[in-house]
Write a protein that holds these residues in place. Structure first.
Motif: not given
Length: 260
Positions: A2-8, A75-94
């Motif tokens: 059975k496939r358990n789909l979970l998208v953080p 999941i927490a570790e993935f979200n942490k890395k995603s947050g850091a990448l989002a912050a980096e992308a925000a800096d590039k946009a600025e």
């Protein structure tokens, strides 16, 4: 299996806008030189914009998560890395907005920056959380910000302050919002929420205050409903009917009696 789909939660992708080619015409030698410089800058800016778009793409969750449910720690570790990448992308946009303020994508880059800062903060990036709070506080007092947005930003700021304080004084936050935006419903609605569950006398005072306020009829109607609710507490139900056996039943007369 059975496939358990979970998208953080990952940071959002802003729709990529296609570049529009600009046709050229015959130029003089002098104009050609100026155009060459302009085109070089334009090409550099376009490449910078593509880098902003690339950085804005969310990371892909591990493939094994499609069949195996990840742990909360993963999941927490993935979200942490995603947050850091989002912050980096925000800096590039600025950085793009500051370096190329006249570029066709400058305004979109600014919106992308604001969005990515908010997402990075939601995913736990502390630096962007502080930046977001400062930006929201500024927007809440900026007269150029639409009133609806100013109220929303101000309410968010007040709620964060209440959540961080030991006394959790939501009534104070509601009254602050009312004092700053007396003709908006948000403050009165929040005040009414604080009254629901308070002692009877306190609730009555808040209801009367709202009924005399500039609040909308919708909020005043909710206040009247709360008043009816507290007045009904402890009073017998005014219900009378004929039972199936023909007896007259009046619930008000049954107070203090055992009913089988």
């Amino acid at each position: 299996m059975k496939r358990n789909l979970l998208v953080p939660k990952t940071f959002a992708i802003v729709t990529i806008v296609a570049f529009v080619g600009i046709s050229t015409c015959a130029l003089s030698a002098e104009d050609s030189s100026a155009a060459s410089t302009t085109n070089a800058v334009s090409s550099e800016a376009d490449l910078a914009w593509k880098e902003v778009e690339r950085a804005s793409r969310p990371p892909t969750p591990p493939g094994e998560w499609q069949t195996v449910r990840p742990s909360q720690e993963e999941i927490a570790e993935f979200n942490k890395k995603s947050g850091a990448l989002a912050a980096e992308a925000a800096d590039k946009a600025e950085a793009f907005t500051k370096k190329y303020p006249d570029h066709p994508k400058a305004e979109l880059a600014k919106k992308k920056h604001d969005q990515l800062v908010r997402i990075a903060a939601q995913l736990g990036d502390e630096s962007k959380r502080a930046e977001l709070e400062a930006a929201d506080a500024k927007k809440a007092t900026d007269p150029n910000t639409p009133e609806e947005e100013r109220v929303r930003f101000r309410q968010m700021t007040l709620m964060k302050q209440v959540a961080a304080s030991p006394d959790r004084d939501y009534e104070k936050a509601a009254r602050t919002l009312i004092s700053e935006f007396p003709n908006r419903d948000e403050g009165y609605s929040l005040l009414l929420q604080t009254a629901d569950g308070a002692d009877t006398e306190k609730t009555r005072k808040v209801v009367k205050e709202i009924e005399a306020s500039p609040a909308s009829e919708k909020v005043k109607s909710a206040a009247k409903g709360l008043a009816r609710k507290i007045e009904a507490v402890g009073k017998p139900l005014d219900i009378a009917f004929n039972a199936v056996d023909g007896r007259d039943v009046n619930l008000a007369k049954m107070k203090g009696k055992v009913v089988l």
